[in-house]
Design a protein around this motif. Structure first.
Motif, short mmCIF file in Angstrom:
data_model
loop_
_atom_site.label_atom_id
_atom_site.label_comp_id
_atom_site.label_asym_id
_atom_site.label_seq_id
_atom_site.Cartn_x
_atom_site.Cartn_y
_atom_site.Cartn_z
N UNK A 25 -5.99 2.00 -8.21
CA UNK A 25 -6.41 3.20 -8.93
C UNK A 25 -7.92 3.41 -8.86
N UNK A 26 -8.31 4.63 -8.62
CA UNK A 26 -9.71 5.00 -8.48
C UNK A 26 -10.22 5.45 -9.85
N UNK A 32 -12.87 -0.82 -4.16
CA UNK A 32 -13.58 0.43 -3.89
C UNK A 32 -14.94 0.21 -3.22
N UNK A 33 -15.26 -1.04 -2.90
CA UNK A 33 -16.45 -1.35 -2.11
C UNK A 33 -16.06 -1.89 -0.73
N UNK A 34 -14.78 -1.88 -0.44
CA UNK A 34 -14.26 -2.40 0.82
C UNK A 34 -14.02 -1.25 1.80
N UNK A 35 -14.54 -1.38 2.99
CA UNK A 35 -14.30 -0.39 4.04
C UNK A 35 -12.93 -0.65 4.66
N UNK A 37 -10.90 5.00 7.31
CA UNK A 37 -10.21 5.97 6.49
C UNK A 37 -11.20 6.66 5.58
N UNK A 38 -11.05 7.95 5.41
CA UNK A 38 -11.95 8.70 4.52
C UNK A 38 -11.55 8.46 3.08
N UNK A 39 -12.53 8.18 2.23
CA UNK A 39 -12.25 7.98 0.82
C UNK A 39 -12.14 9.31 0.10
N UNK A 40 -11.28 9.35 -0.92
CA UNK A 40 -11.22 10.54 -1.77
C UNK A 40 -12.06 10.34 -3.03
N UNK A 41 -12.81 9.29 -3.08
CA UNK A 41 -13.63 8.99 -4.25
C UNK A 41 -14.26 7.62 -4.04
N UNK A 42 -14.67 6.95 -5.12
CA UNK A 42 -15.29 5.64 -4.97
C UNK A 42 -14.37 4.62 -4.33
N UNK A 43 -13.06 4.71 -4.53
CA UNK A 43 -12.14 3.74 -3.96
C UNK A 43 -11.83 4.07 -2.52
N UNK A 44 -11.95 3.06 -1.66
CA UNK A 44 -11.62 3.22 -0.25
C UNK A 44 -10.26 2.61 0.06
N UNK A 45 -9.57 2.10 -0.94
CA UNK A 45 -8.32 1.41 -0.71
C UNK A 45 -7.12 2.31 -0.77
#
Length: 523
Positions: A290-291, A326-329, A418-426
């Motif tokens: 969850x973001x 959310x800090x993981x690419x 992958x493009x993030x939709x917010x702070x979370x990249x997962x």
């Protein structure tokens, strides 16, 4: 303390406020960084003594954060019982913002919980955890920990609600909800910079013998208890490797958990040693989470509440650094690749722009890499929690990490991310009908300085064509919405090496076309 007098009057019926100890015992990376903590978590620690006829009442407000909980431990720092945010029923007139789809901005967010010093009964009381049932028999004393993970952006460590009030009270009289503690807003002054200095530094490299922790190919295993870790530190190496399995019987006798581990987390870990390589890379698939860091209005539904990868010093157990979900690419293929090295040995390509997440090795010659999974849903059967020790990959599949040391001079290609939709990249790639896939296909022209060049897209080489300027055709057709990087490595006319990275996005709304008169298209 005359506990027998509790309940003698309306004033004493509300018990004794012990909240101030929480503020004073809050962990700090510089002063209390032990027991393999997570950098994204804030810990407040209290002690308990199981005096019959008393209990601890906890009254507070649900924080604006990714997660919070209470765990109780025995004197061997093993977890006994716990309650997670989503399990805590709200007070009358309030709501729990951690329930899937609930409002995270609700003003009325009060709760009341209890730490009972008795054994765990067949029928639990609401919002109650118990300290009396230890792993090896009755338990009478220990510690409890309040954890908060990832407060919303702009809020303090408590998630904007202050500390809960902790009251030691008599079980004979229900004094009701007490007034907020005077220590609710008390915070221990931080000591910044120490953890960062240790993460950035490195002692002079000293080659270790075959009996030093770690293997030429690092081995990942699910965490069981303290005995297991001590066994692996001593035997997880080429010299003592044959002794690891015979000592597993002792591991099983050590109970479950340790190092003040969180009941709602499960862990796998691997030991690294610079003797086998200055740079390691760990690859694994990443589930969605969850973001919440940006302060979303409702609680998102996800198969996993939280994930992190941390580098820790073996001897002191301190963390050097952690990368949260959310800090993981995350690559366009759903995989993350973590690069671990000393700051001095960090490769130039070990960046999020190139598709990697970098973590500092730290100052020692060996360390331990720890992966956490928190509160998996039934929709995530590959979670660490469901894996059997020694057979983790059978359950976790691609979600089980694999680590290798890079050869000298080895340079992995940059990856499409992958493009993030917010702070979370997962976020997993969407397979839902109607979602955009790219139609982009175009030719790039290289700078005139390039005499020769190699062009790669997501690690795959692309043919270059000659002319007045070198050109390459970039095909992104069929790819999901995301950010993709084109890496160009070449030489100029004097033979000097040139490296550039270009970034392209798919499924982005284009400017309106005057010829078509459309409102814009997504490519």
């Amino acid at each position: 303390m005359a506990l027998a007098s509790l309940g003698a009057s309306s004033a004493t019926a509300q018990g004794v406020d012990t909240t101030c100890t929480l503020a004073l015992t809050k962990t700090d990376p510089a002063t209390v960084n032990v027991a393999y903590p997570d950098e994204a978590a804030i810990y407040w620690v209290g002690a308990y003594q199981g005096v019959p006829g008393t209990r601890l009442r906890i009254t507070g407000r649900y924080p604006h954060a990714r997660y919070f909980s209470f765990n109780v431990y025995d004197n061997a720092v093993r977890p006994i019982d716990a309650i997670a945010d989503v399990e805590i029923q709200p007070d009358a007139g309030s709501m729990n913002p951690f329930v899937d789809g609930a409002s995270r901005t609700a003003e009325n967010r009060d709760y009341t919980a209890f730490i009972d010093f008795g054994p765990i009964p067949e029928q639990r009381a609401p919002n109650t955890i118990y300290t009396g049932t230890g792993q090896t028999g009755p338990n009478f004393s220990g510690t409890f920990i309040l954890r908060t993970y990832i407060p919303d952006k702009g809020l303090d460590e408590t998630g904007g609600v202050g500390l809960p009030t902790i009251t030691l009270e008599s079980t004979a009289v229900d004094g009701g909800r007490p007034s907020d503690s005077a220590c609710k807003g008390l915070a221990k002054p931080p000591v910044p910079g120490v953890a960062q200095a240790l993460a950035d530094g490195a002692f002079p490299f000293q080659p270790k013998g075959l009996d030093a922790p770690g293997q030429p190919t690092p081995k990942w295993i699910k965490f069981r208890n303290l005995v297991q870790v001590y066994n692996r530190v001593v035997t997880d190496n080429p010299f003592f490797d044959s002794a690891t399995e015979p000592l597993e019987t002792a591991e099983q006798a050590g109970g479950n958990g340790g190092f003040l581990s969180n009941i709602h987390n499960s862990y796998v870990y691997a030991m690294l040693n610079r003797s086998y390589g200055e740079v390691s890379i760990t690859r694994m698939k990443v589930p969605s989470t969850p973001d919440t860091r940006g302060g979303v209005a409702t609680m998102p539904t996800a198969p996993l509440r939280y994930l992190s990868m941390c580098t820790n010093e073996i001897a002191s157990q301190r963390f050097y650094a952690c990368a949260t979900d959310d800090q993981t690419t995350v690559g366009a293929d759903g995989f993350a690749e973590y690069v671990v090295s000393t700051k001095a040995s960090r490769p130039a390509w070990a960046t999020s722009d190139c598709g990697f997440t970098w973590l500092p090795f730290g100052s020692a010659t060996e360390n331990v890499l720890v992966l956490r999974h928190m509160l998996p849903s039934a929709a995530f059967p590959e979670a660490i929690q469901r894996a059997e020790i020694g057979k983790e990959v059978a359950t976790m599949g691609d979600y089980f990490p694999a680590t290798r040391y890079l050869k000298d001079g080895e340079q992995p290609a940059c990856r499409a991310t992958r493009q993030s939709t917010g702070p979370s990249l997962g976020l997993p790639p969407s397979t839902k009908p109607g979602r955009c896939t790219s139609r982009r296909s175009f030719t790039i022209r290289l700078n005139r300085r390039f005499r020769s060049a190699t062009v790669t897209v997501a690690g795959k080489r692309v043919k270059t064509r000659r002319g007045k300027r070198l050109r390459a055709k970039i095909v992104l057709k069929g790819l999901p919405k995301g950010t993709y990087r084109v890496r160009i490595v070449g030489r100029d006319r004097k033979g000097r090496k040139i490296t550039t990275v270009r970034t392209y996005r798919t499924c982005v709304k284009q400017a309106a076309s005057s010829k078509r008169g459309s409102k814009g298209a997504r490519a």
